[in-house]
Design an enzyme around this catalytic site. Structure first.
Site, PDB file in Angstrom:
ATOM      1  N   LYS A 147       1.617 -16.241  22.013  1.00  0.00           N
ATOM      2  CA  LYS A 147       2.513 -15.447  21.185  1.00  0.00           C
ATOM      3  C   LYS A 147       2.973 -14.266  22.043  1.00  0.00           C
ATOM      4  CE  LYS A 147       3.928 -12.298  18.110  1.00  0.00           C
ATOM      5  NZ  LYS A 147       4.240 -10.892  18.471  1.00  0.00           N
ATOM      6  N   GLY A 202      -5.151  -6.046  21.512  1.00  0.00           N
ATOM      7  CA  GLY A 202      -4.195  -5.193  20.819  1.00  0.00           C
ATOM      8  C   GLY A 202      -4.876  -4.231  19.873  1.00  0.00           C
ATOM      9  N   GLY A 206      -3.884  -4.759  13.820  1.00  0.00           N
ATOM     10  CA  GLY A 206      -3.272  -6.061  14.067  1.00  0.00           C
ATOM     11  C   GLY A 206      -4.307  -7.139  14.331  1.00  0.00           C
ATOM     12  N   GLU A 226      -9.918  -8.263  21.326  1.00  0.00           N
ATOM     13  CA  GLU A 226     -10.267  -6.972  21.931  1.00  0.00           C
ATOM     14  C   GLU A 226      -9.415  -5.939  21.223  1.00  0.00           C
ATOM     15  OE1 GLU A 226      -9.160  -4.448  25.748  1.00  0.00           O
ATOM     16  OE2 GLU A 226      -9.689  -6.521  26.249  1.00  0.00           O
ATOM     17  N   CYS A 263      -7.255   0.257  27.852  1.00  0.00           N
ATOM     18  CA  CYS A 263      -8.285   0.076  26.826  1.00  0.00           C
ATOM     19  C   CYS A 263      -9.623   0.668  27.263  1.00  0.00           C
ATOM     20  CB  CYS A 263      -8.448  -1.400  26.485  1.00  0.00           C
ATOM     21  SG  CYS A 263      -8.765  -2.453  27.914  1.00  0.00           S
TER      22      CYS A 263
END
Length: 480
Positions: A147, A202, A206, A226, A263
């Protein structure tokens, strides 16, 4: 551009047809397919990097390095496939004299089937179409449907075209890699019966929504997300006294790297009160510069996140850097350990961008009380000096993170056999890693064969193959 339901069904039909070919492919062929994808991406770097820079504004130097990391991941997984220990081959010979009698059992890991991968915004190559999730899924023997992230659609399309073509030219089947676009298509993808696992990098919101869709299916599937991490850092009194200025410089570099959009950014840093560390950092930050954030959504969320932190009565602004209009400027905030222990839901929420929160502690008891409130993270860092008793502090940190550092700063994740990039919720939805060789384990499942004729066993479990592969026989590790 949004993938229609009819297009999604067609894409997944091709992935379903490709899955048995990937599952039965030889290790040599699969490794060759991965290396072909890596070679194609390297060859296309001059085309892809300008597209990526136009869409993400991350800069040519950073993006060229990220292409190298991406192709390096593909080649690492090629070597993982060739080495063979990822199969976890295990044999127990039959023993009629055992009580009760024991049949022959042979066990290995097999691919789960087609995998969905959701691209990240902050790494348009390394955690995107051909990133680590895709590389590890293909290495396991599973076709992948990606995606695309809305922040770099043109790059996603072109990368998918290059990798899919390279795989097919190397002998992989059609349907090995495909791309879908649009939120509705992403939701439908994770719920589609062809998909057997999903990888995601993300936001917490979400990822949680997709996690719920994946586990709420009539046939629930694993969802490896994650999601969020504050990456706590502890600076002890001795470390602050011995090398406080050096540590302040390291923190200033780390929390502003990539405009704070890693991150692994050190988001919460525990420092001894009145140690001088805060003043050292405050002297450095005004010289730092910010920059544009990746997407409009991240750009609007950053000031709101900072305002949320500053709205707590315990928080004060220590120092700020500079930025052009419309960009994010670095900012350092400070609070105290008692406030963190009392209001972790406010003070320990991840804020994506160039901000870090200093937490002053007056005693080890203050520090430990606050550390117990820290949520699961990808990393934890301990800066201490030889001879200090840090056992309890270390125990609290390692209970909350998948990677514990004792030197340096957490930004930067080496792609190696021993890497662990994952931690307790909300850092990830599982205990697996999304970086490094063992990321392949997410897309494999065990199957045991009992009293099977040699000719009906998977090739890797036959005696001839076992002589060339690492395996365990009757509890004893056997190396070729």
């Amino acid at each position: 551009m949004t993938t229609t339901p009819e297009q999604l069904d067609a894409i997944l039909a091709e992935a379903a047809a490709a899955a048995p070919v990937w599952a039965s492919s030889s290790r040599a062929d699969r490794a060759a397919w991965l290396r072909a994808a890596a070679d194609a991406l390297d060859a296309a770097a001059d085309e892809l990097v300008p597209i990526a820079d136009r869409e993400t504004r991350l800069g040519e130097t950073r993006l060229r390095g990220e292409v190298g990391r991406t192709t390096g991941q593909l080649r690492l997984f090629a070597s993982v496939v060739e080495e063979g220990s990822y199969l976890e081959l295990t044999v127990d010979d039959a023993d009629a004299a055992a009580t009760p009698p024991r049949p022959e059992l042979r066990r290995l890991l097999v691919p789960v089937g087609p995998v969905a991968v959701f691209s990240a915004s902050n790494f348009p190559f390394a955690f995107s179409v051909a990133g680590g999730d895709t590389a590890s899924a293909l290495a396991s023997g599973a076709p992948v449907v990606v995606k695309a992230h809305s922040g770099h659609p043109e790059l996603s399309r072109r990368t998918a075209e290059i990798v899919a073509s390279a795989l097919e030219a190397a002998g992989a089947p059609s349907g090995s890699l495909a791309l879908v676009e649009g939120r509705e298509a992403g939701n439908a993808l994770v719920q589609h019966p062809v998909i057997q696992a999903a990888g995601f990098t993300g936001s917490l919101s979400g990822g949680r929504a997709l996690f719920d869709l994946a586990t709420g299916r009539p046939d629930p599937i694993p969802f490896y997300g994650e999601l969020g991490s504050v990456n706590p850092v502890v600076v002890t009194a001795a470390a602050a006294a011995t090398r406080g200025e050096e540590l302040a410089q390291g923190l200033a570099t780390s929390f502003t790297m990539g405009v704070g959009q890693f991150c692994t950014k050190p988001g919460v840093v525990f420092i001894p009160a009145d140690s001088g560390f805060e003043a050292s950092l405050a002297a450095l930050v005004p010289a730092t510069t910010g920059g544009p954030l990746l997407t409009d959504r991240i750009t609007s969320a950053f000031p709101d996140g900072v305002a949320h932190l500053v709205g707590d009565p315990s928080v004060e602004v220590v120092a700020s850097g500079t930025a052009h209009e419309g960009e994010a400027a670095p900012i350092v905030l400070a609070t105290d350990a008692a406030a963190v222990a009392a209001r972790p839901e406010v003070l320990l929420e991840e804020c994506f961008g160039p901000v870090t929160l200093l937490v002053r502690y007056a005693s080890e008891a203050d520090l430990h009380a606050a550390l117990r409130a820290v949520p699961g993270s990808l990393t934890a860092t301990l800066h201490s000096e030889p001879g200090e008793d840090v056992a309890e502090t270390l125990g609290l940190l390692q209970s909350r993170a998948g990677r514990v550092l004792f030197a340096g700063w957490p930004t930067g994740v080496a792609v190696t056999w021993s890497q662990q990039h994952g931690g307790p919720w909300p850092a990830t939805t599982s205990l697996h890693t999304s970086v490094g060789a063992t990321a392949i384990r997410r897309f494999l499942r065990p199957v045991a064969y009992q009293s099977a004729p040699q000719e009906l066993l998977p090739e890797a479990l036959r005696d001839e193959a076992l002589a060339t592969l690492p395996h365990r026989r009757n509890g004893v590790l056997v190396l070729p």
